[in-house]
Scaffold this active site. Structure first.
Site, PDB file in Angstrom:
ATOM      1  N   ASN A  97      -3.716  -4.133  -1.856  1.00 57.16           N
ATOM      2  CA  ASN A  97      -3.766  -4.913  -0.622  1.00 57.16           C
ATOM      3  C   ASN A  97      -2.405  -5.525  -0.315  1.00 57.16           C
ATOM      4  O   ASN A  97      -1.478  -4.810  -0.009  1.00 57.16           O
ATOM      5  CB  ASN A  97      -4.892  -5.951  -0.621  1.00 57.16           C
ATOM      6  CG  ASN A  97      -5.160  -6.477   0.786  1.00 57.16           C
ATOM      7  OD1 ASN A  97      -4.849  -5.813   1.758  1.00 57.16           O
ATOM      8  ND2 ASN A  97      -5.722  -7.665   0.893  1.00 57.16           N
ATOM      9  N   SER A 114      -8.761  -0.022   6.143  1.00 58.04           N
ATOM     10  CA  SER A 114      -8.154   0.748   7.236  1.00 58.04           C
ATOM     11  C   SER A 114      -7.452   2.000   6.721  1.00 58.04           C
ATOM     12  O   SER A 114      -6.889   2.757   7.519  1.00 58.04           O
ATOM     13  CB  SER A 114      -7.131  -0.113   7.976  1.00 58.04           C
ATOM     14  OG  SER A 114      -7.752  -1.230   8.543  1.00 58.04           O
ATOM     15  N   THR A 150       0.870  -1.182   0.000  1.00 56.15           N
ATOM     16  CA  THR A 150       0.000   0.000   0.000  1.00 56.15           C
ATOM     17  C   THR A 150       0.905   1.228   0.000  1.00 56.15           C
ATOM     18  O   THR A 150       2.094   1.127   0.296  1.00 56.15           O
ATOM     19  CB  THR A 150      -0.972   0.009   1.206  1.00 56.15           C
ATOM     20  OG1 THR A 150      -1.722  -1.202   1.171  1.00 56.15           O
ATOM     21  CG2 THR A 150      -1.918   1.183   1.224  1.00 56.15           C
ATOM     22  N   GLY A 194       0.025  -0.027   5.897  1.00 60.09           N
ATOM     23  CA  GLY A 194       0.269  -0.846   7.088  1.00 60.09           C
ATOM     24  C   GLY A 194      -0.921  -1.666   7.548  1.00 60.09           C
ATOM     25  O   GLY A 194      -0.962  -2.075   8.706  1.00 60.09           O
ATOM     26  N   GLY A 195      -1.902  -1.890   6.655  1.00 58.99           N
ATOM     27  CA  GLY A 195      -3.051  -2.709   7.031  1.00 58.99           C
ATOM     28  C   GLY A 195      -3.762  -2.110   8.229  1.00 58.99           C
ATOM     29  O   GLY A 195      -3.924  -0.887   8.321  1.00 58.99           O
ATOM     30  N   ASP A 228     -10.089  -8.292   2.396  1.00 56.01           N
ATOM     31  CA  ASP A 228     -10.477  -7.298   3.412  1.00 56.01           C
ATOM     32  C   ASP A 228     -11.933  -7.469   3.846  1.00 56.01           C
ATOM     33  O   ASP A 228     -12.371  -6.849   4.816  1.00 56.01           O
ATOM     34  CB  ASP A 228     -10.245  -5.875   2.894  1.00 56.01           C
ATOM     35  CG  ASP A 228      -8.806  -5.419   3.100  1.00 56.01           C
ATOM     36  OD1 ASP A 228      -8.058  -6.082   3.832  1.00 56.01           O
ATOM     37  OD2 ASP A 228      -8.425  -4.372   2.523  1.00 56.01           O
ATOM     38  N   THR A 279      -3.907   1.188  -2.882  1.00 56.02           N
ATOM     39  CA  THR A 279      -3.420  -0.153  -2.560  1.00 56.02           C
ATOM     40  C   THR A 279      -3.839  -1.193  -3.583  1.00 56.02           C
ATOM     41  O   THR A 279      -4.803  -1.000  -4.324  1.00 56.02           O
ATOM     42  CB  THR A 279      -3.965  -0.584  -1.172  1.00 56.02           C
ATOM     43  OG1 THR A 279      -3.327  -1.777  -0.751  1.00 56.02           O
ATOM     44  CG2 THR A 279      -5.462  -0.806  -1.183  1.00 56.02           C
TER      45      THR A 279
HETATM   46  O1  DON Z   1      -7.587  -1.280   2.767  1.00 54.77           O
HETATM   47  C1  DON Z   1      -6.913  -1.798   3.646  1.00 54.77           C
HETATM   48  O2  DON Z   1      -7.074  -1.584   4.825  1.00 54.77           O
HETATM   49  C2  DON Z   1      -5.810  -2.753   3.250  1.00 54.77           C
HETATM   50  N1  DON Z   1      -6.129  -3.365   2.005  1.00 54.77           N
HETATM   51  C3  DON Z   1      -4.522  -2.004   3.204  1.00 54.77           C
HETATM   52  C4  DON Z   1      -3.363  -2.919   2.940  1.00 54.77           C
HETATM   53  C5  DON Z   1      -2.069  -2.430   3.441  1.00 54.77           C
HETATM   54  O3  DON Z   1      -1.946  -1.366   3.987  1.00 54.77           O
HETATM   55  C6  DON Z   1      -0.929  -3.353   3.253  1.00 54.77           C
HETATM   56  N2  DON Z   1       0.219  -2.916   3.997  1.00 54.77           N
HETATM   57  N3  DON Z   1       0.778  -3.481   4.840  1.00 54.77           N
END
Ligand code: DON
Length: 592
Positions: free
Chosen positions: A408, A460, A388, A479-480, A430, A406
């Site tokens: 993902n 997120s 991302t 960062g998910g 997600d 992203t």
């Molecule tokens: O939308 C989201 O929350 C996730 N798909 C974001 C993914 C992400 O930040 C990956 N990084 N570590």
């Protein structure tokens, strides 16, 4: 520090009383100040253009487009498109994103939701194995992990409604870099190795990514002529250049050849949605941030409103961390049950955002004891991978763009539809594909985030604006699930008076209700703080703790990119996360 916990008797009672006093909300700062006059009302303008992004080529593209007469929104398209070319590990045309924009002329903030949608064929049963288990491979790799891309539609929408330049002009730097190539950097080569087995399942991906028949290595020049053609068609034909006709046909053929089920209607029916951002006050700041289908804004409002009465700076590190963690725990609990795509589920947004609700949550925080999370998932939270990408732009007119985009996970689904150069996302993970089963980030959900055709999976991603009497900041990070807590720590950093670069560099820690543990980057806490937190009943997971039975984390986290305009001293500065050596924050003065 003693490991004994305070009890209501004897010495314990005294200790508890002392701690209660120490962390009693101080109300020293008044949260309800009158709104500050916006810069546009005072006629002030930033002294130049600024872009902070995860790759120097993308930063340069944004600045170049502004030199050519474009505004921050054209620059956002240019920067986003170049990131799509140079960071396939993180985001791309085959993915989605959120664009938080501030139009200086009208003073309006708008949130452009370009999140991927589930195709009409979406069905939770697709992700069950023959024996009724969860098919994690399908959720994360290949055709069923991919949603209908949103980023190309965002470019078209933003160029038409907000830009000053034709879309083709803003896309030109990305087309050029896709054609001419760019040097592969370490994170790219490492990420490819990590995803190699999946990437090389698919002929379309092999033909794009293999360099002379082998995996890309640091220093190789990586060219993407098919992606250049797709970008050019998008620039020339707009929405139809991607979502109808040749590119769309190839995307559908590529997905369906691998066993997926996309239709022309899925692509032609994709729409970005303009949404009202979440807005709330914290100390002297107005925070403008991501609404659902991001979970970030609501969680941020909850955490900051829980924390607001405490003078965090006056507390020792253990107490401060304890309170921040307890606010994280509570916000992530609500995320699990209430949040999803607002076009499909009713979100109790007014309640979740209310100060009274936050006060109720605050009252449940024990000052000297971790609240055990109700539910332990028993699943490890993966703490690897900074995919991302986020970038922040402020232009000399005062326009702003905070964009998080992203595919993902690392290189998304790993699937490139042959002939398109477009690497598809794996955003379907997600969703709460199975109720209560954690996704790749260890977060879970139930009905609100259940998969449905046309629905957007809960995110997120939290691009955010901060405004006070004298400062305007744009910030965000990948960062998910940890995006939300990293942005929280960034806001607390600005509130404590840090500059942009210090905010980008801040050490990070995280709690997401379940699993019930604090995770942290190496070096975030002193030994005394770790001991203090453990004495309060927290499980603290540090890098290298695996031997001691913890999950640990082998990685640094995030890739925070931020721009700060200080209206008091007239400076414009950027902060680029020092964890990412190819990122760049750059400011170009402009005579106003
Ligand atoms: O939308 C989201 O929350 C996730 N798909 C974001 C993914 C992400 O930040 C990956 N990084 N570590």
């Amino acid at each position: 520090m003693s490991r004994s916990r305070p009890t209501p008797t004897g010495f314990g009672a005294l200790l508890l009383a002392a701690l209660l006093l120490a962390v009693a909300p101080s109300c020293a700062r008044d949260a309800r100040q009158a709104p500050v006059p916006a810069a546009e009302q005072t006629g002030e303008r930033p002294p130049g253009n600024a872009v902070a992004s995860a790759h120097a080529l993308a930063t340069e593209a944004g600045l170049q487009i502004m030199r050519e007469g474009g505004n921050a929104f054209d620059a956002a398209i240019a920067t986003s498109a170049v990131l799509s070319v140079v960071e396939p590990i993180s985001s791309g045309l085959g993915g989605g994103g959120f664009f938080l924009l501030h139009d200086a002329r009208s003073g309006r903030d708008v949130f452009i939701d370009a999140r991927e949608t589930a195709p009409a064929s979406m069905d939770a049963d697709r992700y069950r194995t023959a024996d009724g288990g969860f098919d994690r491979d399908r959720a994360e790799n290949g055709p069923w992990s991919a949603g209908i891309p949103g980023l190309p539609a965002a470019f078209v929408h933003i160029a038409e409604r907000y830009g000053a330049l034709p879309l083709a002009q803003s896309l030109a730097p990305a087309v050029r870099i896709a054609e001419e190539g760019f040097p592969v950097y370490a994170r790219f080569a490492r990420g490819y190795q990590a995803r190699r087995a999946v990437m090389e399942r698919y002929p379309g991906t092999r033909s794009v990514f293999l360099v002379d028949g082998r995996a890309p290595q640091e220093g190789d020049v990586f060219r993407q002529p098919e992606l250049a053609r797709t970008l050019r068609l998008l620039g020339e034909r707009g929405f139809d250049g991607f979502y109808r006709g040749d590119v769309a046909d190839k995307l559908i053929a590529g997905v369906n050849a691998e066993g997926g089920q996309w239709t022309a209607g899925d692509l032609a029916g994709y729409r970005v949605v303009e949404r009202e951002p979440i807005r709330f006050r914290y100390h002297g700041w107005t925070v403008t941030t991501a609404p659902p289908p991001s979970s970030g804004g609501i969680a941020m409002a909850q955490m900051l409103q829980i924390l607001e009465p405490w003078d965090l700076a006056a507390l020792d590190e253990t107490q401060r961390t304890h309170l921040v963690v307890e606010s994280m725990r509570r916000a992530f609990r609500d995320r699990t049950f209430f949040l999803g795509d607002p076009d499909f589920v009713r979100i109790p947004q007014r309640t979740l955002l209310s100060r009274d609700y936050a006060a109720g949550l605050r009252a449940t925080i024990h000052p000297a004891r971790a609240t055990p999370s109700d539910l332990l998932s028993g699943e490890a939270t993966p703490l690897e991978d900074e995919e991302t990408t986020h970038f922040s732009i402020v232009d000399a007119q005062g326009n702003r763009a905070g964009v998080t985009q992203t595919v993902n996970l690392l290189f998304g689904s790993g699937l490139v539809a042959p002939g398109t150069g477009v690497l598809l996302n794996n955003e379907m993970d997600d969703f709460a594909l199975q109720p209560g089963v954690p996704n790749a980030f260890g977060v879970m959900g139930f009905e609100a985030n259940a998969p449905q055709p046309g629905k957007r999976p809960l995110s997120s991603m939290t691009p955010t604006f901060l405004e006070s009497d004298d400062r305007v900041a744009v910030l965000g990070t990948p960062g998910g699930s940890r995006i939300i807590t990293m942005v929280l720590l960034g806001i607390l950093g600005y509130d404590a008076g840090l500059d942009a670069q210090a905010v980008a560099a801040l050490p990070r820690y995280h709690h997401q209700w379940t699993p019930d543990r604090i995770s942290a980057e190496s070096g975030t806490f002193s030994g005394a703080t770790v001991a203090g937190l453990r004495a309060l009943g927290h499980t603290v997971d540090l890098p290298g703790d695996r031997a001691a039975g913890g999950r640990g984390s082998s990685h640094v986290w995030g890739n925070l990119q931020t721009v700060l305009w200080n209206r008091r001293d007239g400076t414009l500065t950027g902060g680029s996360d020092p964890r990412n050596p190819v990122g760049e924050a750059k400011v170009e003065p402009v005579a106003n």
